[in-house]
Every structure is written in C-alpha cells, then in structure tokens.
Design an enzyme around this catalytic site. Structure first.
Site, PDB file in Angstrom:
ATOM      1  CD  GLU A 187      -8.377  -3.810  -1.807  1.00  0.00           C
ATOM      2  OE1 GLU A 187      -9.074  -4.074  -0.814  1.00  0.00           O
ATOM      3  OE2 GLU A 187      -7.274  -4.358  -2.025  1.00  0.00           O
TER       4      GLU A 187
ATOM      5  CG  HIS B 235      -3.181   0.210  -2.187  1.00  0.00           C
ATOM      6  ND1 HIS B 235      -4.269  -0.142  -1.437  1.00  0.00           N
ATOM      7  CD2 HIS B 235      -2.804   1.430  -1.732  1.00  0.00           C
ATOM      8  CE1 HIS B 235      -4.538   0.798  -0.549  1.00  0.00           C
ATOM      9  NE2 HIS B 235      -3.651   1.783  -0.722  1.00  0.00           N
TER      10      HIS B 235
ATOM     11  CG  ASP C 278      -1.742  -1.253   1.359  1.00  0.00           C
ATOM     12  OD1 ASP C 278      -2.092  -1.856   0.331  1.00  0.00           O
ATOM     13  OD2 ASP C 278      -1.999  -1.672   2.503  1.00  0.00           O
TER      14      ASP C 278
END
Length: 361
Positions: free
Chosen positions: A230, A296, A58
């Site tokens: 996401e 991400h 991330d």
C-alpha cells in the site's frame, strides 16, 4: 560683573549636587550599561527532533517553492498546514479545508489525503467509505484558488476504473508527460483481500482511462505479515529515473516497512514486467531508535533545493499498531552510485538533527 559671577556660581553648585544624587540613585538601583529588565530574544534552534508531532498517521507534504503544505489522516475531515518550516510542525495548527457530509458513500473514515497541483489547480485525493471498510473508494476534490488553504473545494466525485474495486492510498505519478494514478486495492471483493498496488492512466485529474494494472503484490517474506502492499509514492533521481516506494506487511505489525520498485530504462509504467522489486526493505523497524513499523511516506526537498528529504510515520514503541500513536518523522536521504535512493535507517527519536538547508529560523 561680580553679581553676574556670584549668580553663576550659585546656579552651578546645585547642579553638581543634583548630578551626584542621580549617580548615587542609579548605583543603588543596580544601574549598568545594559537595562537589567530586557531579556534577549533566544535565537531559533538550528536543529529539530523526531517525531515532529505526537500523532500524525499517513503524513503527506506538497512543496511549492519554499512553502510546504502538510496533511495527515484526521479521519473525519481534511486539514492543511501551510508553513515555511516543515521541521517545526509542533508550532503549527491545521486549517480544516473540507468536511464530508454526515452520511453517504464518502462520509466516514477519511484516510491518507494527498494534495497535488495539476495544470494550475489543486486536487485532494482521499479514501473514504460509508462506515463499512469494504466500501472504501478513492475520491477527488478540486480548488482553483492560488492558496489551497483558502478558496472553495469542489467535490469532483469518485476516481475509479470500470471494475470499481476497494481502493485506498491514491497518489499521482507523472512520467514522460503522462499522468498516472497509483493506489492500493483488492483483486476481488473479498473482505479483507490481499492488498496490491495498481496503476491506471489519467484522462484528467478526476478520471481514469482504461482498466487498472497490478504492478506489485506481496511476494517476499518481509511483505507477508499481513499480505499488504500500500501507500505508493513516486520518486525520480536527477537523471529522471523513476522509482515507486510502497509500504508492505500489515500496519498492525512491527514488520511494516518500505519497499521499492524501479522502472526499467525506457520502461512502460503500465507493464508490470518493467517494474523491478527490491529484494529487501529500504526502510525498516529499528527498535533501538524507537522506530517501529516505518511506512506511508512522501518526499520533498529542502527550501534551497540542495537536499532530499523523506517523511514517514512510525510508532515509538512495540505493538502499537495502526492507531494515532503513529507519528510523522523526517530525515535527509542520499543517492547511491547506481542512482537508487539510500534512506538509511530510521532516525533516532529525540536526538537533534540539523534542519533542512535554507529553512527559515
């Protein structure tokens, strides 16, 4: 006069022998025009290789001029790296800026922190829970100092809509003078639920206004291996057109990939119908490049402002899943004729890449 001449000769002859002795001694010691004990300082390499560091799920970069602030998921705290050369993270160390309490709602599983600067203050948005994933929510820290690696980080609280559902991967999006919060969440309270991307208007950096709006959910074949959307990230082209990248399919699979939404011209970010979804991934697994499950991501520019770069994580081998084997990579990207970003394919690991233009060396 003779004494003076004789004396002068007696002084001069020993000096000639002394000079000859020094020459012979210098030659025996390997003397030359250069000092043999001085090793020239090697010039900094004009290239770097991916991954930047061995572990960094991330990854996130915030750019302030030619200074970059980097962070990634550490799990038990939030740390920052301040650097002038994002390609040289291997030479840097984290400064821990915030440690959660030992117990409580936001004490565990600190995920995907993001640093933003709003109205002259710094804000960290992060997901956390009490040790139970079903209780993951988004939280906010504030720092009024000029440098976010210094000063005091004040806990501002949870950032949520009235429905207060499971939430991770929060980010800030600015469009036409209005700020919005985007994140990944469940529709209901099922554990685990289908992850969807939500958006809400921000009343201030720690307060949402109104209820959330779902703008994308897994619908395409390449998004369905895990039913996940996401990691939303905003991107604008030079004309101000707004895009939103996101990660789809489960991070525990090699199907994990980047997708893209495009806001229609004059569209309303709070209207799901104004977002158009790209039918195929915009960055996907490339086995021969040792890039599995790229996702991400974040964006930044080169120090001189002439290049656009993307940062993302990926695994270097198959089936490594969602753990700390995910490592951060960066690569330059371009723009298509229609104004959409072109990320190409994940760069091959351990192959030299020219450093961002204007980066200190």
């Amino acid at each position: 006069m003779k004494r003076a001449e004789t004396g002068a000769k007696r002084v001069w002859k020993p000096n000639l022998w002394l000079l000859l002795g020094w020459v012979l001694l210098f030659a025996q010691c390997g003397g030359s025009d250069e000092d043999p004990q001085v090793t020239p300082t090697p010039e900094a390499s004009p290239t770097f290789t991916n991954p930047l560091i061995a572990s960094g799920p991330d990854p996130w970069v915030f750019q302030q001029g030619d200074t970059y602030y980097y962070t990634h998921t550490l799990g038990n705290r939030i740390g920052l790296i301040k650097t002038k050369a994002i390609s040289q993270l291997k030479d840097e160390r984290f400064t821990t800026v915030w440690t959660p309490p030992a117990t409580g709602a936001y004490s565990k599983n600190i995920w995907a922190p993001e640093l933003h600067q709003i109205a002259g203050k710094w804000y960290f948005y992060f997901a956390a829970d009490d040790g139970n994933d079903a209780n993951h929510r988004m939280y906010v820290l504030e720092n009024a100092s000029a440098d976010p690696t210094t000063g005091t980080w004040e806990f501002k609280g949870k950032i949520a809509t009235p429905s207060d559902k499971w939430a991770i991967d929060g980010s800030v999006l600015e469009h036409q003078g209005q700020q919005y919060f985007v994140w990944s969440g469940w529709e209901g309270d099922n554990s685990p639920g289908i992850q969807q991307i939500y958006i809400a208007r921000m009343a201030n950096p720690w307060t949402l206004e109104g209820e959330r709006v779902m703008i994308t959910r897994p619908t395409l074949n390449w998004e369905m291996n895990g039913l996940v959307n996401e990691g939303p990230q905003a991107l604008k082209n030079s004309a101000g057109k707004l895009f939103l990248t996101y990660s789809a399919s489960g991070c525990w699979t090699d199907s994990y990939a980047l997708g893209r939404l495009t806001l229609r011209d004059n569209g309303n970010p709070l209207n799901p119908d104004d977002w158009m979804k790209s039918p195929t991934p915009v960055l996907a697994t490339k086995a021969e490049n040792n890039a599995f499950g790229p996702g991400h991501n974040g964006f930044f520019k080169s120090p001189d402002g002439t290049e656009d770069w993307i940062i993302y994580h990926a695994n270097s081998a198959r089936d490594q899943g969602c753990g700390n084997t995910r490592n951060p990579r960066i690569q330059k990207f371009t723009w298509n004729a229609d104004g959409t970003p072109n990320f190409g394919e994940p760069a091959k690991t351990n192959v030299p890449i020219t450093r961002p233009s204007g980066e200190v060396q």
